[in-house]
Scaffold this active site. Sequence first.
Site, PDB file in Angstrom:
ATOM      1  N   ARG A  36       0.822  -1.213   0.000  1.00 58.74           N
ATOM      2  CA  ARG A  36       0.000   0.000   0.000  1.00 58.74           C
ATOM      3  C   ARG A  36       0.855   1.261   0.000  1.00 58.74           C
ATOM      4  O   ARG A  36       0.479   2.270  -0.610  1.00 58.74           O
ATOM      5  CB  ARG A  36      -0.955  -0.019   1.198  1.00 58.74           C
ATOM      6  N   LYS A 197     -17.835 -17.448   0.963  1.00 59.22           N
ATOM      7  CA  LYS A 197     -19.297 -17.504   1.032  1.00 59.22           C
ATOM      8  C   LYS A 197     -19.956 -16.853  -0.171  1.00 59.22           C
ATOM      9  O   LYS A 197     -19.552 -15.778  -0.606  1.00 59.22           O
ATOM     10  CB  LYS A 197     -19.785 -16.807   2.301  1.00 59.22           C
ATOM     11  N   GLY A 351      -8.110  -7.504  -1.772  1.00 54.63           N
ATOM     12  CA  GLY A 351      -8.270  -8.496  -0.717  1.00 54.63           C
ATOM     13  C   GLY A 351      -7.559  -9.793  -1.011  1.00 54.63           C
ATOM     14  O   GLY A 351      -6.410  -9.817  -1.445  1.00 54.63           O
ATOM     15  N   GLY A 374     -12.786  -4.140   0.307  1.00 45.30           N
ATOM     16  CA  GLY A 374     -14.196  -3.810   0.360  1.00 45.30           C
ATOM     17  C   GLY A 374     -14.612  -2.802  -0.688  1.00 45.30           C
ATOM     18  O   GLY A 374     -15.722  -2.874  -1.228  1.00 45.30           O
TER      19      GLY A 374
END
Length: 397
Positions: A36, A197, A351, A374
């Site tokens: 980052r 999920k 992510g 996100g």
Amino acid sequence: MRFHSLKDAEVRGKRVLLREDLNVPMKDGTIADTTRIDAALPTLRWLREHGAKTVILSHLGRPDGKPNPKYSLRPVAVKLSELLGTEVRFVEDCVGEAAVAASHAIPDGGFALFENVRFHAEEEANDPAFARELARSGDLYVNDAFGTAHRAHASTAGVADDLPAYAGFLMEAELAALARLTENPAHPFVCAIGGAKVADKVGVFEHLLDKVDAFVIGGGMANTFLAAQGIGVGRSLRDPDLMPAQRIIAMSLAKGVALHLPTDAVVADAFDADQTARTVALSGVGDGMILDIGPETARAYVEVLRGAKTIVFNGPMGVYEKPAYRNGTRVVGEAIAEATRDGATSVVGGGDAAAAAHELGFAGGMTHVSTGGGATLEFLEGKTLPGVAALERAAQR
């Protein structure tokens, strides 16, 4: 998306309040991964070359709205100084008279890194008075923190209401790359999607169903889709509620979008029983645990990806952190890289997808690897990102 670009700003001699996402992983007080920070360097270097007095804002971790030495940005200031080859002064608060004075003391082309904005509870509450306090340390505001663009916080959204506001180079690059997936993408368009999920990515499926030609599915979510069709997945991770997967299957059939699912798998007796790992047809899963797509599935996914012109990789195919279960993710990633060499546009969501791409060595073969987690997910769901919306509002003033 219409907003002002940093390259159009007059910054010489001005105090530039720059929001970056320097939320780096720390281990024993040292920075474990500089990805980052590295992503922020082009904007920082441009500001130095153009004589700006740059005040850097960021958060680190989740300090719950109060000072905590564990989440101090001081080590980041040291690393920035090293990478930029110049002193980045560390200032022990982000608001107050000392912070304002420090902003005025920065020489042209110089830098100061203010302490963690999340040491104040008002930051995450997007408190207007706190945003105005932050704005006192700048003459103009630049948001380069795509990774936090989905947060309506004072330093990511509120400040843009108080200062002339611009998008930094990383923010622009992220939005341009992701827009290529949603605005007139070249076809065939394939989404390689994985993760734990289905419930976490229902919005991505629903938004992309009108855009993609096919999904290739791995990870825990593949188990959920299999179970939704009555196929046994043993003790594998899957969503307890199968209705979202069943709805996506029905929608894909109605829209003519192919959903490619595993036909074989790498299973083990338990998550930590790597010595029992074996490849089986789905009929042979029994009471085992699926931890990766199998080689037959990987070959089939490669064929789907081979002719694609637009590809998004949004999650690993298996538990790539373990050598026994990383082959599916590696094969799919290398196939995307090969398609990219043949002219496809490929974007890796942030992510776990980005982490897998870097760890398994195929990140360099992609058109773009997102720094957002996100934020990337919410963009692909078609949601408005508050940090971007704030820049758009500022451009209309």
